[in-house]
Design a protein around this motif. Structure first.
Motif, PDB file in Angstrom:
ATOM      1  N   ASP A 145       0.829  -1.210   0.000  1.00 51.84           N
ATOM      2  CA  ASP A 145       0.000   0.000   0.000  1.00 51.84           C
ATOM      3  C   ASP A 145       0.861   1.256   0.000  1.00 51.84           C
ATOM      4  N   ALA A 146       2.098   1.150  -0.494  1.00 46.58           N
ATOM      5  CA  ALA A 146       3.023   2.286  -0.508  1.00 46.58           C
ATOM      6  C   ALA A 146       2.611   3.319  -1.550  1.00 46.58           C
ATOM      7  N   PRO A 147       2.912   4.600  -1.314  1.00 50.21           N
ATOM      8  CA  PRO A 147       2.606   5.637  -2.304  1.00 50.21           C
ATOM      9  C   PRO A 147       3.237   5.351  -3.666  1.00 50.21           C
TER      10      PRO A 147
ATOM     11  N   ILE B 187      -0.373  15.164   2.103  1.00 49.62           N
ATOM     12  CA  ILE B 187       0.469  14.086   2.616  1.00 49.62           C
ATOM     13  C   ILE B 187       0.986  13.195   1.492  1.00 49.62           C
ATOM     14  N   GLU B 188       0.129  12.843   0.539  1.00 47.71           N
ATOM     15  CA  GLU B 188       0.547  11.947  -0.538  1.00 47.71           C
ATOM     16  C   GLU B 188       1.713  12.544  -1.327  1.00 47.71           C
ATOM     17  N   ALA B 189       1.618  13.825  -1.678  1.00 46.20           N
ATOM     18  CA  ALA B 189       2.694  14.461  -2.434  1.00 46.20           C
ATOM     19  C   ALA B 189       3.965  14.568  -1.591  1.00 46.20           C
ATOM     20  N   GLU B 190       3.802  14.909  -0.307  1.00 43.83           N
ATOM     21  CA  GLU B 190       4.963  15.029   0.569  1.00 43.83           C
ATOM     22  C   GLU B 190       5.651  13.678   0.753  1.00 43.83           C
ATOM     23  N   ALA B 191       4.879  12.608   0.826  1.00 38.76           N
ATOM     24  CA  ALA B 191       5.459  11.273   1.019  1.00 38.76           C
ATOM     25  C   ALA B 191       6.409  10.913  -0.114  1.00 38.76           C
TER      26      ALA B 191
ATOM     27  N   GLY C  39      -1.514   3.574  -6.809  1.00 40.57           N
ATOM     28  CA  GLY C  39      -2.846   3.010  -6.972  1.00 40.57           C
ATOM     29  C   GLY C  39      -2.886   1.690  -7.713  1.00 40.57           C
ATOM     30  N   LEU C  40      -1.724   1.085  -7.989  1.00 38.73           N
ATOM     31  CA  LEU C  40      -1.686  -0.205  -8.676  1.00 38.73           C
ATOM     32  C   LEU C  40      -2.456  -1.237  -7.859  1.00 38.73           C
TER      33      LEU C  40
ATOM     34  N   VAL D 144       4.522   7.820   4.425  1.00 40.78           N
ATOM     35  CA  VAL D 144       3.311   8.563   4.802  1.00 40.78           C
ATOM     36  C   VAL D 144       3.441   9.091   6.227  1.00 40.78           C
ATOM     37  N   VAL D 145       3.966   8.263   7.125  1.00 40.73           N
ATOM     38  CA  VAL D 145       4.132   8.681   8.520  1.00 40.73           C
ATOM     39  C   VAL D 145       5.098   9.865   8.612  1.00 40.73           C
TER      40      VAL D 145
END
Length: 273
Positions: free
Chosen positions: A160-162, A220-224, A166-167, A201-202
């Motif tokens: 479930d990694a960024p 958060i998604e973009a920062e990750a 979404g794969l 994400v954390v």
């Protein structure tokens, strides 16, 4: 063993349709996988023991709590730096420290900057092979010293990694990946093996403000995606390392900070089962 023969490629071919297997294997990233060195293996670092700190460098301290415990060190010149995709210095040493006092319930919380002094990564210039070890501060018992060797190889993103973007992966493949990655995993670079929420994400949540930021914040998604794994050190019985219940320690950093040697900007998080 060639890249095409690596077990991760075989795992993808076995459990995924050809097009999805190609997309997933295209996300693999090289990592320096650290393992306990056997007799005759080249030694690139160690878990536990005592660090070789240069003169004038103080043992890291968390004010109000005490000295940090020395977790591990690696010799950058002995790592396959050229094969990694992070801008790690080709020489010098990295040393990793974490508070980890079992008699103190103080924890490093990525979302709370007041606790960040409980974990440090330091980079030192190359040192002579006979440089002395620094004795541990009074009352601090070092972890057992365990030599490490290295193998360069691919690493996979968490299910479930960024990085997956979404794969959609089938459950059977996720289970197979989890089984393949079981066991102690120490590494430099590559994809982190998170125990819970993806560590990128954390760290992104902490970097954006931590407890004052909603986990649903769209930033958060973009920062990750701006953070890469510098190092991961797993629980390991050989070195008497146990982070909670079978957890792991992680240091992440932005690539531009890594290239500039700004290791003080690395961020730490830890997870356990």
């Amino acid at each position: 063993m060639t890249t095409a023969e690596h077990p991760l490629h075989a795992l993808a071919r076995t459990h995924l349709p050809a097009d999805l297997a190609d997309r997933w294997t295209g996300l693999l990233r090289p990592a320096a996988h650290l393992r306990v060195a056997a007799a005759g293996d080249p030694v690139v670092g160690q878990l536990g023991g005592l660090p070789r700190l240069p003169d004038g460098v103080e043992w890291p301290l968390w004010e109000g709590h005490g000295p940090l415990r020395f977790v591990a060190s690696v010799d950058c010149a002995a790592l396959p730096v050229a094969g990694l995709d992070i801008p790690l210095a080709p020489d010098g040493r990295l040393a990793f420290f974490y508070y980890g006092d079992e008699d103190d319930d103080a924890l490093v919380d990525t979302a709370d900057p007041t606790t960040w002094a409980g974990a440090r990564v330091l980079h030192f210039p190359p040192a002579p092979a006979d440089a002395p070890e620094r004795p541990a501060p009074a009352g601090l018992t070092p972890y057992p010293a365990v030599p490490l060797t290295v193998r360069l190889g691919p690493s996979a993103p968490d299910t479930d990694a960024p990085a997956l973007g979404g794969l959609d992966l089938p459950d059977a493949f996720k289970r197979a990946q989890w089984a393949y990655e079981s066991g102690a995993a120490h590494q430099i670079g590559g994809h982190a093996q998170s125990v819970q929420t993806p560590v990128e994400v954390v760290v992104a949540h902490g970097a954006l403000g931590g407890h004052g930021v909603s986990w649903e914040d769209p930033r958060i998604e973009a920062e990750a995606r701006r953070w890469v794994l510098l190092a991961q050190f797993d629980s390991d019985e050989d070195a008497d390392l146990m982070w909670g219940d079978g957890g792991a320690l992680y240091w992440l950093i932005r690539p531009d900070d890594l290239a500039a040697g700004r290791f003080d900007r690395a961020m730490f998080t830890w997870q356990c089962c």
